[in-house]
Scaffold this motif. Structure first.
Motif, PDB file in Angstrom:
ATOM      1  N   TYR A 131     -29.474 -46.687 -44.319  1.00  0.00           N
ATOM      2  CA  TYR A 131     -28.593 -45.627 -44.794  1.00  0.00           C
ATOM      3  C   TYR A 131     -27.132 -45.999 -44.529  1.00  0.00           C
ATOM      4  CZ  TYR A 131     -32.430 -42.310 -45.501  1.00  0.00           C
ATOM      5  OH  TYR A 131     -33.558 -41.671 -45.955  1.00  0.00           O
ATOM      6  N   ALA A 132     -26.245 -45.427 -45.287  1.00  0.00           N
ATOM      7  CA  ALA A 132     -24.817 -45.616 -45.026  1.00  0.00           C
ATOM      8  C   ALA A 132     -24.497 -45.069 -43.635  1.00  0.00           C
ATOM      9  CB  ALA A 132     -23.985 -44.901 -46.079  1.00  0.00           C
ATOM     10  N   THR A 177     -29.310 -59.962 -49.164  1.00  0.00           N
ATOM     11  CA  THR A 177     -28.822 -58.660 -49.605  1.00  0.00           C
ATOM     12  C   THR A 177     -29.503 -57.566 -48.792  1.00  0.00           C
ATOM     13  OG1 THR A 177     -28.417 -59.419 -51.863  1.00  0.00           O
ATOM     14  CG2 THR A 177     -28.619 -57.045 -51.525  1.00  0.00           C
ATOM     15  N   VAL A 178     -28.702 -56.641 -48.279  1.00  0.00           N
ATOM     16  CA  VAL A 178     -29.220 -55.477 -47.566  1.00  0.00           C
ATOM     17  C   VAL A 178     -28.858 -54.250 -48.390  1.00  0.00           C
ATOM     18  CG1 VAL A 178     -29.134 -54.118 -45.444  1.00  0.00           C
ATOM     19  CG2 VAL A 178     -28.938 -56.611 -45.331  1.00  0.00           C
ATOM     20  N   ASN A 179     -29.859 -53.517 -48.830  1.00  0.00           N
ATOM     21  CA  ASN A 179     -29.617 -52.313 -49.627  1.00  0.00           C
ATOM     22  C   ASN A 179     -29.135 -51.179 -48.726  1.00  0.00           C
ATOM     23  OD1 ASN A 179     -30.514 -53.498 -52.081  1.00  0.00           O
ATOM     24  ND2 ASN A 179     -32.641 -53.171 -51.472  1.00  0.00           N
ATOM     25  N   VAL A 180     -28.135 -50.439 -49.190  1.00  0.00           N
ATOM     26  CA  VAL A 180     -27.564 -49.321 -48.439  1.00  0.00           C
ATOM     27  C   VAL A 180     -27.763 -48.049 -49.249  1.00  0.00           C
ATOM     28  CG1 VAL A 180     -25.513 -48.368 -47.332  1.00  0.00           C
ATOM     29  CG2 VAL A 180     -25.870 -50.852 -47.379  1.00  0.00           C
ATOM     30  N   ARG A 181     -28.512 -47.107 -48.687  1.00  0.00           N
ATOM     31  CA  ARG A 181     -28.811 -45.855 -49.378  1.00  0.00           C
ATOM     32  C   ARG A 181     -27.807 -44.771 -48.996  1.00  0.00           C
ATOM     33  NH1 ARG A 181     -34.720 -45.194 -47.132  1.00  0.00           N
ATOM     34  NH2 ARG A 181     -33.728 -46.395 -45.451  1.00  0.00           N
ATOM     35  N   PRO A 182     -27.456 -43.906 -49.925  1.00  0.00           N
ATOM     36  CA  PRO A 182     -26.555 -42.792 -49.582  1.00  0.00           C
ATOM     37  C   PRO A 182     -27.295 -41.741 -48.755  1.00  0.00           C
ATOM     38  CG  PRO A 182     -27.260 -42.602 -51.855  1.00  0.00           C
ATOM     39  CD  PRO A 182     -27.799 -43.912 -51.364  1.00  0.00           C
ATOM     40  N   LEU A 183     -26.562 -40.984 -47.960  1.00  0.00           N
ATOM     41  CA  LEU A 183     -27.156 -39.907 -47.187  1.00  0.00           C
ATOM     42  C   LEU A 183     -27.549 -38.758 -48.108  1.00  0.00           C
ATOM     43  CD1 LEU A 183     -24.804 -39.739 -44.055  1.00  0.00           C
ATOM     44  CD2 LEU A 183     -26.891 -41.066 -44.375  1.00  0.00           C
ATOM     45  N   PRO A 184     -28.562 -37.973 -47.718  1.00  0.00           N
ATOM     46  CA  PRO A 184     -28.949 -36.812 -48.536  1.00  0.00           C
ATOM     47  C   PRO A 184     -27.799 -35.821 -48.650  1.00  0.00           C
ATOM     48  CG  PRO A 184     -30.624 -37.314 -46.883  1.00  0.00           C
ATOM     49  CD  PRO A 184     -29.430 -38.148 -46.548  1.00  0.00           C
ATOM     50  N   PRO A 185     -27.836 -34.937 -49.626  1.00  0.00           N
ATOM     51  CA  PRO A 185     -26.755 -33.953 -49.803  1.00  0.00           C
ATOM     52  C   PRO A 185     -26.580 -33.079 -48.567  1.00  0.00           C
ATOM     53  CG  PRO A 185     -28.171 -34.019 -51.746  1.00  0.00           C
ATOM     54  CD  PRO A 185     -28.842 -34.859 -50.708  1.00  0.00           C
ATOM     55  N   GLY A 234     -27.513 -42.056 -36.590  1.00  0.00           N
ATOM     56  CA  GLY A 234     -28.151 -42.743 -35.480  1.00  0.00           C
ATOM     57  C   GLY A 234     -29.187 -41.879 -34.803  1.00  0.00           C
ATOM     58  N   LEU A 235     -29.641 -42.340 -33.644  1.00  0.00           N
ATOM     59  CA  LEU A 235     -30.622 -41.633 -32.828  1.00  0.00           C
ATOM     60  C   LEU A 235     -29.921 -41.181 -31.560  1.00  0.00           C
ATOM     61  CD1 LEU A 235     -33.559 -44.182 -33.234  1.00  0.00           C
ATOM     62  CD2 LEU A 235     -33.052 -42.196 -34.662  1.00  0.00           C
ATOM     63  N   PRO A 244     -31.760 -41.321 -39.054  1.00  0.00           N
ATOM     64  CA  PRO A 244     -32.320 -42.163 -40.115  1.00  0.00           C
ATOM     65  C   PRO A 244     -33.841 -42.288 -40.037  1.00  0.00           C
ATOM     66  CG  PRO A 244     -31.275 -43.516 -38.440  1.00  0.00           C
ATOM     67  CD  PRO A 244     -30.965 -42.107 -38.084  1.00  0.00           C
ATOM     68  N   GLN A 245     -34.443 -42.020 -38.874  1.00  0.00           N
ATOM     69  CA  GLN A 245     -35.900 -42.123 -38.773  1.00  0.00           C
ATOM     70  C   GLN A 245     -36.595 -40.950 -39.443  1.00  0.00           C
ATOM     71  OE1 GLN A 245     -37.146 -42.744 -34.710  1.00  0.00           O
ATOM     72  NE2 GLN A 245     -36.475 -44.865 -34.694  1.00  0.00           N
ATOM     73  N   THR A 246     -36.040 -39.753 -39.264  1.00  0.00           N
ATOM     74  CA  THR A 246     -36.619 -38.573 -39.905  1.00  0.00           C
ATOM     75  C   THR A 246     -35.983 -38.266 -41.253  1.00  0.00           C
ATOM     76  OG1 THR A 246     -35.056 -37.097 -38.774  1.00  0.00           O
ATOM     77  CG2 THR A 246     -37.144 -37.590 -37.647  1.00  0.00           C
ATOM     78  N   ALA A 247     -34.873 -38.975 -41.571  1.00  0.00           N
ATOM     79  CA  ALA A 247     -34.123 -38.742 -42.819  1.00  0.00           C
ATOM     80  C   ALA A 247     -33.672 -37.289 -42.923  1.00  0.00           C
ATOM     81  CB  ALA A 247     -34.949 -39.146 -44.034  1.00  0.00           C
TER      82      ALA A 247
END
Length: 413
Positions: free
Chosen positions: A91-92, A209-217, A227-228, A324-327
């Motif tokens: 995630y970003a 390449t490492v893909n970076v996902r946007p955070l949920p709304p 982080g944790l 990021p673990q539980t999103a």
């Protein structure tokens, strides 16, 4: 090893953190024996622990790897340069460990000249290519080449870690790391006649390449840390009188970009008038080990309540982050509640400007108070007369008049 200083009950406290990193050579259960440490006559004891090392398909990375696992088959020649990442997708704002390492098989037929000093100039050029532009970097810092024995597809290799850092992307854009090359001198074979002259061999890694996902709304997306984390808080006391100051610590611990963590924003609604909250003092400790950044950031506040009754700090101190673990987004909220107006052992005595715990003074009605109580009602234009200062000023005037009289008499003669 790191040192930090803090203050507990007006006494300086030094925190020393010693971090050691170990690498297991085989799976199994390893017992850490109990031990003790003596500091200033106080003996701190550890009960020990049991470390469980699980078997893995591989240990080191290879040229085709996008994570910290090895390829099924090492490349021909048995010496290769590898660019690796701890995660292929994040995630970003989440951390990813990037490392550049060189691997040489134990049965590699040639000697190679490996010197960190000789490679330093090449590494500076390489790092300019692979450092992500839009990311926060936490460099592990490698100053020498120490070979680490590893197994790659059943063969014995030596791993030379050249560079490692943890990156936290600031936006949802992929981290694209190009292929990089390194030149090494190959002066002679291990067996057989020496070469007529030293050869120069080029080793090239594969792009990564490492893909970076946007955070949920979320209303605070892009502003909250990732982080944790968990909360460790403390307060000097929970019973306090109006006008007394108390120290409150809000500490965030865990894994993430510790250096950029911001203090919780106190509430600004109508309930905020019940207490004065002064800007916090910050201190942090962090560790860059195992491809992670872990640590603690503490925000220490001074609070002065202004209304009687229960005062829950959870309504005023809240800290939002993304797990990021539980999103999911989560909130660290204070669990401490102050009781205002019924203090019996509050800190109220002041000696030389320093409050001393365990003492109290009477305000004339049987409840302890502070030197700051009622300060808003004092008139700064009503200045008391200091007798000593007045006597000194009169004496100085008389001395000057006597000197002037002596000069007049002298010149008349």
């Amino acid at each position: 090893m790191s040192f930090t200083t803090s203050e507990v009950e007006n006494k300086p406290v030094v925190n020393q953190v010693v971090t050691q990193t170990y690498q297991a050579k085989s799976p199994g259960r390893f017992k850490l024996a109990p031990f003790s440490v003596t500091v200033n006559g106080f003996v701190a004891r550890s009960e020990g622990a049991v470390l469980v090392v699980r078997p893995a398909a591989a240990v080191a990375g290879g040229p085709d790897a996008t994570t910290l696992t090895t390829p099924a088959t090492p490349p021909s020649g048995s010496a290769f340069l590898s660019l690796k990442a701890s995660h292929s997708s994040i995630y970003a704002g989440e951390g990813v460990a990037l490392s550049l390492a060189f691997y040489v098989a134990d049965d590699y037929p040639y000697e190679l000249e490996l010197s960190f000093t000789a490679l330093d100039r090449q590494l500076q050029t390489i790092l300019k290519k692979i450092r992500p532009a839009n990311a926060w970097e936490e460099n592990v810092g490698i100053n020498d080449l120490k070979p680490i024995p590893v197994m790659v597809s059943g063969r014995k290799f030596r791993e030379y870690l050249l560079y490692q850092a943890i990156y936290f992307p600031l936006s949802a854009q992929p981290l694209r790391l190009p292929a990089v090359s390194m030149w090494l001198a190959r002066p002679r074979p291990k067996v057989g006649p020496p070469l007529a002259q030293s050869e120069t061999v080029v080793f090239t890694s594969k792009p990564l390449t490492v893909n970076v996902r946007p955070l949920p709304p979320h209303p605070l997306r892009g502003q909250v840390p990732v982080g944790l984390f968990h909360l460790a808080e403390s307060v000097e006391r929970t019973r306090v009188s109006i006008g007394q100051s108390i120290r409150y610590s809000f500490a965030v611990e865990g894994e993430g970009n510790i250096a950029t963590l911001q203090a919780p924003v106190p509430a600004t609604g109508p309930e905020a008038t019940a207490i004065d909250i002064f800007p916090p003092k910050e201190r942090q400790t962090l560790s860059r080990a195992g491809g992670r950044v872990t640590g603690r950031k503490t925000f220490t506040y001074f609070l002065i309540p202004r209304q009687n009754g229960p005062l829950p700090l959870g309504d005023r101190f809240q800290w939002i982050f993304f797990n990021p673990q539980t999103a999911r987004y989560d909130t660290l909220r204070s669990q401490i509640q102050l009781q205002i107006g019924t203090a019996t052992t509050a800190v109220a005595s002041v000696d030389g400007g320093v409050e001393k715990p365990g003492q109290s003074v009477s305000s004339g009605v049987g409840t302890p108070t502070s030197i700051y109580a009622g300060i808003d009602k004092l008139d700064s234009t009503d200045q008391p007369i200091n007798g000593a200062v007045l006597v000194r000023a009169v004496a100085n005037v008389l001395i000057i008049l006597m000197l002037l009289g002596m000069l007049v008499v002298f010149f008349r003669r």
